[in-house]
Design a protein around this motif. Structure first.
Motif, mmCIF file in Angstrom:
data_model
loop_
_atom_site.group_PDB
_atom_site.id
_atom_site.type_symbol
_atom_site.label_atom_id
_atom_site.label_comp_id
_atom_site.label_asym_id
_atom_site.label_seq_id
_atom_site.Cartn_x
_atom_site.Cartn_y
_atom_site.Cartn_z
ATOM 1 N N GLU A 13 49.692 25.800 -32.595
ATOM 2 C CA GLU A 13 49.178 26.367 -33.742
ATOM 3 C C GLU A 13 49.977 26.529 -34.646
ATOM 4 O O GLU A 13 49.480 26.498 -36.206
ATOM 5 N N TRP A 14 51.228 27.347 -34.476
ATOM 6 C CA TRP A 14 52.256 27.689 -35.601
ATOM 7 C C TRP A 14 52.744 26.193 -36.258
ATOM 8 O O TRP A 14 52.923 26.175 -37.491
ATOM 9 N N LEU A 15 52.918 25.236 -35.656
ATOM 10 C CA LEU A 15 53.227 23.944 -36.051
ATOM 11 C C LEU A 15 52.241 23.525 -36.977
ATOM 12 O O LEU A 15 52.450 23.049 -38.353
ATOM 13 N N LEU A 16 50.973 23.836 -36.613
ATOM 14 C CA LEU A 16 49.822 23.168 -37.483
ATOM 15 C C LEU A 16 49.648 23.932 -38.738
ATOM 16 O O LEU A 16 49.474 23.473 -39.863
ATOM 17 N N ASP A 17 49.777 25.355 -38.261
ATOM 18 C CA ASP A 17 49.760 26.293 -39.517
ATOM 19 C C ASP A 17 50.843 26.079 -40.788
ATOM 20 O O ASP A 17 50.588 26.620 -42.072
ATOM 21 N N HIS A 18 52.095 25.630 -40.384
ATOM 22 C CA HIS A 18 52.908 25.026 -41.135
ATOM 23 C C HIS A 18 53.100 23.685 -41.658
ATOM 24 O O HIS A 18 54.242 23.211 -42.239
ATOM 25 N N GLY A 19 52.122 23.131 -41.547
ATOM 26 C CA GLY A 19 51.738 21.669 -41.820
ATOM 27 C C GLY A 19 52.736 20.580 -41.334
ATOM 28 O O GLY A 19 53.011 19.650 -41.869
ATOM 29 N N LEU A 20 53.326 21.018 -40.096
ATOM 30 C CA LEU A 20 54.130 19.872 -39.429
ATOM 31 C C LEU A 20 53.634 18.798 -38.198
ATOM 32 O O LEU A 20 54.254 18.032 -37.798
ATOM 33 N N VAL A 21 52.265 19.320 -37.808
ATOM 34 C CA VAL A 21 51.488 18.500 -37.282
ATOM 35 C C VAL A 21 50.024 18.397 -37.565
ATOM 36 O O VAL A 21 49.624 19.403 -38.459
ATOM 37 N N ASP A 22 49.347 17.162 -37.319
ATOM 38 C CA ASP A 22 48.209 17.055 -37.878
ATOM 39 C C ASP A 22 47.156 17.850 -36.889
ATOM 40 O O ASP A 22 47.333 18.312 -35.679
ATOM 41 N N ASP A 23 46.012 18.257 -37.410
ATOM 42 C CA ASP A 23 45.068 19.020 -36.964
ATOM 43 C C ASP A 23 44.332 18.126 -35.712
ATOM 44 O O ASP A 23 44.003 18.912 -34.558
ATOM 45 N N THR A 24 44.175 17.060 -35.730
ATOM 46 C CA THR A 24 43.644 16.139 -34.547
ATOM 47 C C THR A 24 44.619 16.322 -33.395
ATOM 48 O O THR A 24 44.065 16.679 -32.159
ATOM 49 N N ALA A 25 45.714 16.186 -33.350
ATOM 50 C CA ALA A 25 46.691 16.465 -32.378
ATOM 51 C C ALA A 25 46.690 17.676 -31.656
ATOM 52 O O ALA A 25 46.856 17.933 -30.709
ATOM 53 N N ALA A 26 46.718 18.703 -32.926
ATOM 54 C CA ALA A 26 46.531 20.110 -32.403
ATOM 55 C C ALA A 26 45.400 20.323 -31.510
ATOM 56 O O ALA A 26 45.431 21.179 -30.482
ATOM 57 N N GLN A 27 44.250 20.089 -32.006
ATOM 58 C CA GLN A 27 42.951 20.242 -31.004
ATOM 59 C C GLN A 27 43.200 19.624 -29.936
ATOM 60 O O GLN A 27 42.700 20.010 -28.727
ATOM 61 N N GLN A 28 43.637 18.368 -29.803
ATOM 62 C CA GLN A 28 43.834 17.694 -28.612
ATOM 63 C C GLN A 28 44.696 18.375 -27.602
ATOM 64 O O GLN A 28 44.189 18.673 -26.390
ATOM 65 N N PHE A 29 45.764 19.010 -27.975
ATOM 66 C CA PHE A 29 46.572 19.758 -27.391
ATOM 67 C C PHE A 29 46.033 20.917 -26.777
ATOM 68 O O PHE A 29 46.056 21.245 -25.549
ATOM 69 N N ALA A 30 45.247 21.778 -27.507
ATOM 70 C CA ALA A 30 44.679 22.820 -26.953
ATOM 71 C C ALA A 30 43.524 22.543 -26.094
ATOM 72 O O ALA A 30 43.463 23.085 -25.008
ATOM 73 N N THR A 31 42.781 21.164 -26.202
ATOM 74 C CA THR A 31 41.937 20.928 -25.225
ATOM 75 C C THR A 31 42.358 20.590 -23.988
ATOM 76 O O THR A 31 41.913 20.956 -22.782
ATOM 77 N N ASP A 32 43.568 19.949 -23.959
ATOM 78 C CA ASP A 32 44.303 19.614 -22.775
ATOM 79 C C ASP A 32 45.001 20.756 -21.882
ATOM 80 O O ASP A 32 45.463 20.431 -20.855
ATOM 81 N N HIS A 33 45.353 21.887 -22.804
ATOM 82 C CA HIS A 33 46.013 22.669 -22.343
ATOM 83 C C HIS A 33 45.100 24.440 -22.127
ATOM 84 O O HIS A 33 45.516 25.291 -22.938
ATOM 85 N N SER A 34 44.013 24.359 -21.462
ATOM 86 C CA SER A 34 43.272 25.500 -21.522
ATOM 87 C C SER A 34 43.926 26.315 -20.484
ATOM 88 O O SER A 34 44.798 26.009 -19.687
ATOM 89 N N ASP A 35 43.182 27.559 -20.524
ATOM 90 C CA ASP A 35 43.698 28.653 -19.661
ATOM 91 C C ASP A 35 43.581 28.250 -18.027
ATOM 92 O O ASP A 35 42.518 27.653 -17.883
ATOM 93 N N PRO A 36 44.510 28.355 -17.218
ATOM 94 C CA PRO A 36 44.376 28.037 -15.997
ATOM 95 C C PRO A 36 43.250 29.135 -15.357
ATOM 96 O O PRO A 36 43.312 30.282 -15.521
ATOM 97 N N ALA A 37 42.933 28.650 -14.138
ATOM 98 C CA ALA A 37 41.953 29.652 -13.295
ATOM 99 C C ALA A 37 42.839 30.670 -12.832
ATOM 100 O O ALA A 37 43.951 30.345 -11.992
ATOM 101 N N LEU A 38 42.389 32.005 -12.707
ATOM 102 C CA LEU A 38 43.187 32.892 -12.231
ATOM 103 C C LEU A 38 42.567 33.250 -10.632
ATOM 104 O O LEU A 38 41.418 33.068 -10.515
ATOM 105 N N PRO A 39 43.661 33.637 -9.835
ATOM 106 C CA PRO A 39 43.230 34.037 -8.452
ATOM 107 C C PRO A 39 42.408 35.301 -8.371
ATOM 108 O O PRO A 39 42.389 36.018 -9.040
#
Length: 156
Positions: free
Chosen positions: A130-156
């Motif tokens: 998100e920080w990289l996106l906010d500073h214009g270093l990565v594109d929105d599509t890649a950032a959104q895909q990263f967030a989708t691929d890295h969701s919170d893990p299930a907790l015990p």
């Protein structure tokens, strides 16, 4: 734009979490994505002092501590064992919450350490992107895909 796959996201996450002091700073080269560690006495190469303003690098300011505190609160709330969750939540009350939470977890609930690390790390990495996106270093599509691929893990 930088290629998200070629960046050290964990290093950016470490920089965002570094609350120690302003005698050192984390910087990123917006052209290459290379992260550097700067100190007043040794610059970025460890030997030659240089003023931070003289560098063509972007400063990575740490995120406020309440951001990281919320991760601990969410972890305590998300634990399925209510008694353990209450103990962890109580450790977060007042000054010294970070230390007390860590002590409670490591001394009394070591079986939860890996789950805590998984949640803390994935959230830190998403914040880094998100920080990289906010500073214009990565594109929105890649950032959104990263967030989708890295969701919170299930907790015990």
């Amino acid at each position: 734009m930088l290629d998200l796959g070629g960046l050290d996201i964990e290093e950016v996450a470490t920089a965002l979490a570094d609350q120690t002091d302003y005698e050192h700073r984390w910087l990123i080269d917006p052209r290459t994505g290379q992260v550097a560690y700067w100190t007043r006495d040794t610059g970025i190469d460890g030997e030659n002092p240089v003023e931070i303003d003289e560098l063509d690098l972007l400063v990575i300011d740490p995120l406020p501590s309440y951001v990281w505190y919320q991760d601990m609160a969410d972890f305590a709330d998300g634990i399925t064992d209510e008694a353990t969750g209450r103990c962890l939540a109580q450790s977060l009350q007042g000054r010294g919450a970070f230390r007390r939470f860590k002590n409670q977890l490591y001394e009394h609930h070591p079986e939860l350490i890996s789950a805590w690390h998984a949640l803390r790390d994935v959230r830190a990495q998403r914040r880094a992107v998100e920080w990289l996106l906010d500073h214009g270093l990565v594109d929105d599509t890649a950032a959104q895909q990263f967030a989708t691929d890295h969701s919170d893990p299930a907790l015990p």
